[in-house]
Motif scaffolding. Structure first.
Motif, short mmCIF file in Angstrom:
data_model
loop_
_atom_site.label_atom_id
_atom_site.label_comp_id
_atom_site.label_asym_id
_atom_site.label_seq_id
_atom_site.Cartn_x
_atom_site.Cartn_y
_atom_site.Cartn_z
N MET A 168 -1.46 -38.47 -46.63
CA MET A 168 -2.51 -38.58 -45.64
C MET A 168 -1.95 -38.29 -44.26
SD MET A 168 -5.13 -41.68 -45.44
CE MET A 168 -5.22 -42.50 -43.90
N SER A 169 -2.46 -37.27 -43.60
CA SER A 169 -1.94 -36.88 -42.30
C SER A 169 -2.78 -37.51 -41.19
CB SER A 169 -1.94 -35.37 -42.15
OG SER A 169 -3.26 -34.91 -42.15
N GLU A 170 -2.12 -37.88 -40.11
CA GLU A 170 -2.82 -38.45 -38.97
C GLU A 170 -3.32 -37.33 -38.07
OE1 GLU A 170 -0.83 -41.50 -36.87
OE2 GLU A 170 0.05 -42.35 -38.68
N THR A 171 -4.55 -37.48 -37.62
CA THR A 171 -5.11 -36.48 -36.70
C THR A 171 -5.46 -37.15 -35.39
OG1 THR A 171 -7.35 -36.86 -37.52
CG2 THR A 171 -6.08 -35.11 -38.59
N ASN A 172 -5.49 -36.36 -34.37
CA ASN A 172 -5.87 -36.84 -33.04
C ASN A 172 -7.37 -37.07 -33.02
OD1 ASN A 172 -6.09 -37.41 -30.36
ND2 ASN A 172 -5.16 -35.51 -29.65
N PRO A 173 -7.85 -38.27 -32.63
CA PRO A 173 -9.30 -38.50 -32.66
C PRO A 173 -10.09 -37.57 -31.75
CG PRO A 173 -8.10 -40.49 -32.02
CD PRO A 173 -7.11 -39.40 -32.21
N SER A 174 -9.47 -37.09 -30.66
CA SER A 174 -10.19 -36.20 -29.76
C SER A 174 -10.42 -34.82 -30.38
CB SER A 174 -9.44 -36.07 -28.44
OG SER A 174 -8.19 -35.47 -28.66
N GLU A 175 -9.65 -34.47 -31.40
CA GLU A 175 -9.85 -33.17 -32.06
C GLU A 175 -11.11 -33.19 -32.91
OE1 GLU A 175 -6.34 -32.32 -34.23
OE2 GLU A 175 -5.11 -32.04 -32.45
N ASN A 176 -11.46 -34.36 -33.47
CA ASN A 176 -12.64 -34.45 -34.33
C ASN A 176 -13.92 -34.56 -33.52
OD1 ASN A 176 -10.83 -34.49 -36.44
ND2 ASN A 176 -10.79 -36.72 -36.58
N ARG A 177 -13.82 -35.04 -32.29
CA ARG A 177 -15.00 -35.28 -31.47
C ARG A 177 -15.47 -33.98 -30.83
NH1 ARG A 177 -13.87 -39.86 -27.48
NH2 ARG A 177 -12.51 -38.31 -26.58
N ALA A 178 -16.79 -33.87 -30.70
CA ALA A 178 -17.36 -32.67 -30.07
C ALA A 178 -17.05 -32.66 -28.58
CB ALA A 178 -18.87 -32.65 -30.28
N GLN A 179 -17.07 -31.50 -27.97
CA GLN A 179 -16.82 -31.38 -26.54
C GLN A 179 -17.94 -32.06 -25.77
OE1 GLN A 179 -14.34 -29.97 -24.62
NE2 GLN A 179 -13.20 -29.94 -26.52
N ARG A 180 -17.57 -32.80 -24.73
CA ARG A 180 -18.57 -33.46 -23.90
C ARG A 180 -19.12 -32.49 -22.88
NH1 ARG A 180 -15.83 -39.33 -22.69
NH2 ARG A 180 -15.85 -40.05 -24.83
N LYS A 181 -20.39 -32.69 -22.51
CA LYS A 181 -21.01 -31.83 -21.52
C LYS A 181 -20.42 -32.13 -20.15
CE LYS A 181 -25.36 -31.80 -23.98
NZ LYS A 181 -26.72 -32.33 -23.97
N VAL A 182 -20.18 -31.08 -19.38
CA VAL A 182 -19.65 -31.22 -18.03
C VAL A 182 -20.58 -30.45 -17.10
CG1 VAL A 182 -17.70 -30.71 -16.51
CG2 VAL A 182 -17.29 -31.42 -18.86
N ARG A 183 -20.96 -31.06 -15.99
CA ARG A 183 -21.84 -30.43 -15.01
C ARG A 183 -21.23 -30.58 -13.62
NH1 ARG A 183 -23.58 -28.89 -19.13
NH2 ARG A 183 -25.60 -29.30 -20.09
N GLU A 184 -21.67 -29.72 -12.72
CA GLU A 184 -21.22 -29.75 -11.33
C GLU A 184 -22.45 -29.89 -10.45
OE1 GLU A 184 -19.40 -26.37 -8.58
OE2 GLU A 184 -18.24 -26.73 -10.40
N GLY A 185 -22.39 -30.81 -9.47
CA GLY A 185 -23.55 -31.02 -8.63
C GLY A 185 -23.21 -31.67 -7.31
N ILE A 186 -24.25 -31.97 -6.54
CA ILE A 186 -24.13 -32.55 -5.21
C ILE A 186 -24.63 -34.00 -5.26
CG2 ILE A 186 -24.84 -32.33 -2.79
CD1 ILE A 186 -23.30 -29.93 -3.66
N VAL A 187 -23.88 -34.91 -4.63
CA VAL A 187 -24.29 -36.31 -4.56
C VAL A 187 -25.42 -36.42 -3.55
CG1 VAL A 187 -23.56 -38.65 -3.97
CG2 VAL A 187 -21.99 -37.13 -5.19
N VAL A 188 -26.57 -36.95 -3.99
CA VAL A 188 -27.71 -37.10 -3.09
C VAL A 188 -27.95 -38.54 -2.69
CG1 VAL A 188 -28.89 -34.99 -3.79
CG2 VAL A 188 -29.34 -37.09 -5.03
N SER A 189 -27.36 -39.50 -3.42
CA SER A 189 -27.52 -40.91 -3.06
C SER A 189 -26.33 -41.69 -3.58
CB SER A 189 -28.81 -41.46 -3.68
OG SER A 189 -28.87 -42.86 -3.51
N ASN A 190 -25.81 -42.58 -2.72
CA ASN A 190 -24.74 -43.48 -3.14
C ASN A 190 -25.06 -44.91 -2.72
OD1 ASN A 190 -24.34 -43.23 -0.42
ND2 ASN A 190 -22.14 -43.00 -0.53
N LYS A 191 -26.31 -45.25 -2.71
CA LYS A 191 -26.75 -46.55 -2.21
C LYS A 191 -26.58 -47.68 -3.23
CE LYS A 191 -29.90 -44.81 1.29
NZ LYS A 191 -29.07 -43.62 1.44
#
Length: 90
Positions: free
Chosen positions: A1-24
């Protein structure tokens, strides 16, 4: 039984780029993400914006350009987190 990296099995997470409009809120920012789509019939390029609530531990200011990544639900509306600040507001 070989050990695998858990991040290899997980799907890629969505990444977005944007502007902060509120930090209240505490540890939460609202990020406006803009995408350009082409009208299916007329071909005109249109701008579509979407607002995401993101978990913020980097202390972003309004106007900062940030990169956000999808994550587990942290509250009713918050499913994103700020990964890095790409450009600080002047």
């Amino acid at each position: 039984m070989s050990e695998t990296n858990p991040s290899e099995n997980r799907a890629q997470r969505k990444v977005r780029e944007g502007i902060v409009v509120s930090n209240k809120m505490e540890k939460t920012v609202v990020v406006r993400v803009e995408r350009r789509i082409q009208h299916p019939l007329y071909g005109k390029v249109m701008r579509r914006t979407e607002r995401f609530k993101a978990h913020d531990l980097l202390n972003c200011d309004e106007g900062d350009r940030v990169e956000i990544m999808e994550t587990r639900p942290m509250s009713k509306d918050k499913r994103w987190r700020v990964v890095q600040i790409l450009e600080k507001v002047k």
